[in-house]
Design a protein around this motif. Sequence first.
Motif, PDB file in Angstrom:
ATOM      1  N   MET A  34       0.925  -1.203   0.105  1.00 37.18           N
ATOM      2  CA  MET A  34       0.229   0.051   0.127  1.00 37.18           C
ATOM      3  C   MET A  34       0.859   1.048  -0.130  1.00 37.18           C
ATOM      4  O   MET A  34       0.620   2.266  -0.540  1.00 37.18           O
ATOM      5  CB  MET A  34      -0.905   0.036   1.362  1.00 37.18           C
ATOM      6  N   SER A  35       2.066   1.332   0.541  1.00 41.25           N
ATOM      7  CA  SER A  35       3.026   2.360   0.838  1.00 41.25           C
ATOM      8  C   SER A  35       3.508   2.735  -0.580  1.00 41.25           C
ATOM      9  O   SER A  35       3.234   3.827  -1.151  1.00 41.25           O
ATOM     10  CB  SER A  35       4.072   2.206   1.555  1.00 41.25           C
ATOM     11  N   THR A  36       3.736   1.640  -1.290  1.00 42.38           N
ATOM     12  CA  THR A  36       4.306   1.772  -2.882  1.00 42.38           C
ATOM     13  C   THR A  36       3.166   2.158  -3.804  1.00 42.38           C
ATOM     14  O   THR A  36       3.538   2.885  -4.799  1.00 42.38           O
ATOM     15  CB  THR A  36       4.864   0.452  -3.315  1.00 42.38           C
ATOM     16  N   ALA A  37       1.875   1.933  -3.264  1.00 40.44           N
ATOM     17  CA  ALA A  37       0.792   2.265  -4.144  1.00 40.44           C
ATOM     18  C   ALA A  37       0.501   3.761  -3.808  1.00 40.44           C
ATOM     19  O   ALA A  37      -0.390   4.278  -4.504  1.00 40.44           O
ATOM     20  CB  ALA A  37      -0.261   1.582  -4.051  1.00 40.44           C
ATOM     21  N   GLU A  38       1.130   4.355  -3.040  1.00 41.09           N
ATOM     22  CA  GLU A  38       1.164   5.735  -2.593  1.00 41.09           C
ATOM     23  C   GLU A  38      -0.176   6.061  -1.822  1.00 41.09           C
ATOM     24  O   GLU A  38      -0.839   7.105  -2.182  1.00 41.09           O
ATOM     25  CB  GLU A  38       1.320   6.770  -3.624  1.00 41.09           C
TER      26      GLU A  38
ATOM     27  N   PRO B 131       5.712  16.338   1.423  1.00 41.94           N
ATOM     28  CA  PRO B 131       5.823  15.823   2.498  1.00 41.94           C
ATOM     29  C   PRO B 131       4.469  15.411   3.290  1.00 41.94           C
ATOM     30  O   PRO B 131       4.194  14.644   4.050  1.00 41.94           O
ATOM     31  CB  PRO B 131       6.831  16.561   3.575  1.00 41.94           C
ATOM     32  N   LYS B 132       3.473  16.088   2.743  1.00 39.24           N
ATOM     33  CA  LYS B 132       2.161  15.974   3.170  1.00 39.24           C
ATOM     34  C   LYS B 132       1.380  14.631   2.890  1.00 39.24           C
ATOM     35  O   LYS B 132       0.415  14.206   3.208  1.00 39.24           O
ATOM     36  CB  LYS B 132       1.211  17.046   2.946  1.00 39.24           C
ATOM     37  N   ASP B 133       2.269  13.995   1.838  1.00 36.98           N
ATOM     38  CA  ASP B 133       1.687  12.842   1.281  1.00 36.98           C
ATOM     39  C   ASP B 133       2.239  11.521   1.811  1.00 36.98           C
ATOM     40  O   ASP B 133       2.059  10.442   1.498  1.00 36.98           O
ATOM     41  CB  ASP B 133       1.726  12.893  -0.304  1.00 36.98           C
ATOM     42  N   SER B 134       3.120  11.944   2.805  1.00 38.30           N
ATOM     43  CA  SER B 134       3.865  10.698   3.364  1.00 38.30           C
ATOM     44  C   SER B 134       2.961  10.303   4.661  1.00 38.30           C
ATOM     45  O   SER B 134       3.092  11.170   5.642  1.00 38.30           O
ATOM     46  CB  SER B 134       5.075  11.058   3.730  1.00 38.30           C
ATOM     47  N   TRP B 135       2.432   9.192   4.638  1.00 39.29           N
ATOM     48  CA  TRP B 135       1.702   8.724   6.058  1.00 39.29           C
ATOM     49  C   TRP B 135       2.710   8.558   7.061  1.00 39.29           C
ATOM     50  O   TRP B 135       2.276   8.869   8.304  1.00 39.29           O
ATOM     51  CB  TRP B 135       0.678   7.372   5.717  1.00 39.29           C
TER      52      TRP B 135
ATOM     53  N   ALA C 205      -7.731  -3.135  -2.997  1.00 38.62           N
ATOM     54  CA  ALA C 205      -7.644  -1.840  -1.996  1.00 38.62           C
ATOM     55  C   ALA C 205      -7.131  -0.532  -2.529  1.00 38.62           C
ATOM     56  O   ALA C 205      -7.502   0.373  -1.823  1.00 38.62           O
ATOM     57  CB  ALA C 205      -6.750  -2.399  -0.984  1.00 38.62           C
ATOM     58  N   THR C 206      -6.325  -0.875  -3.542  1.00 36.86           N
ATOM     59  CA  THR C 206      -6.114   0.637  -4.196  1.00 36.86           C
ATOM     60  C   THR C 206      -6.914   1.503  -4.657  1.00 36.86           C
ATOM     61  O   THR C 206      -6.697   2.873  -4.865  1.00 36.86           O
ATOM     62  CB  THR C 206      -4.773   0.357  -5.188  1.00 36.86           C
ATOM     63  N   ILE C 207      -8.048   0.879  -5.122  1.00 33.49           N
ATOM     64  CA  ILE C 207      -9.325   1.738  -5.641  1.00 33.49           C
ATOM     65  C   ILE C 207     -10.153   2.114  -4.502  1.00 33.49           C
ATOM     66  O   ILE C 207     -10.609   3.136  -4.330  1.00 33.49           O
ATOM     67  CB  ILE C 207      -9.951   0.811  -6.629  1.00 33.49           C
TER      68      ILE C 207
END
Length: 324
Positions: free
Chosen positions: A47-51, A168-172, A310-312
């Motif tokens: 999921m992290s690689t899927a951003e 950086p706001k897109d890094s969980w 899950a990516t959708i």
Amino acid sequence: MAKGPVSQFIEHHYRHFNAASLVDAAKAYEAHLQAGGKMMITLAGAMSTAELGISLAEMIRQDKVHIISCTGANLEEDIMNLVAHNHYKRVPHYRDLTPREEWELLQQGYNRVTDTCIPEEEAFRRIQHHIEKIWKQAQERGERYFPHEFMYQLLLSKVMEADYEIDPKDSWMLAAAEKNLPIVVPGWEDSTLGNIFASYCIKGELQPAIMKTGIEYMMYLADWYRHNSSGKGVGFFQIGGGIAGDFPICVVPMMYQDLGWKDVPFWSYFCQISDSTTSYGSYSGAVPNEKITWGKLGIDTPKFIIESDATIVAPLIFAWVLGW
């Protein structure tokens, strides 16, 4: 809360089958939070690689998730994307790759995850140089930390800030570090940084004891659940299957069956996004009701299963909860 265009589109068009399950699960997630409940999100797969951080980071910032369980891969890959995004390679025709072409990607320093190739040198090694210092510093001081705590130290030190290649706001993980969000990482050893840590231990440069273990993670989770499950309780939002979900959901029966604590409430909401079909012996594909027999969910626990990608699905549910 007024809903934005994405949520309005979902409510108007998603009326049946898995689409309807998505809407039902999203509304129940929102209702759970509005009633004062807390939510665990579990991250399997890549999921992290899927951003997924593009939406998950905002969920963390807005207190829509209170604890995360993830694989070691998801823990590290969000940071890899943060510092090496421009070096990633997308392969839309990945289904057509021959073994020879796969080998050529390896020779070029790429590790493929479906259609996305992670650049080993820029991603793994860029982090390794810094995390090695933090590991060795802990050993010199006689300190021990969980895997996610070491990563929090790395991010909060801002030593890699000049290397950021996404907003950086897109890094969980960055959002989680800034919130000091509780994280559980079962089986962390099954990750690239876990392998790298093991290599340092084999070479005698580090002692395994500086890294807190999976058993300690279960103890940590039991304590967290004990202090956060009153009132509406804690919900369980599972993305994918595997150890990221299997490990934390067991904390409830462990507490009341093995510890004998009779006042432990069941998980108070359950949703799983999975493309694993129900089959003999498949836990990832098991329908939620099976979890009743294991003492994880109650008869009246709201239960949802969305058989899809899950990516959708996950970003759409997060969009609903965030009012987008």
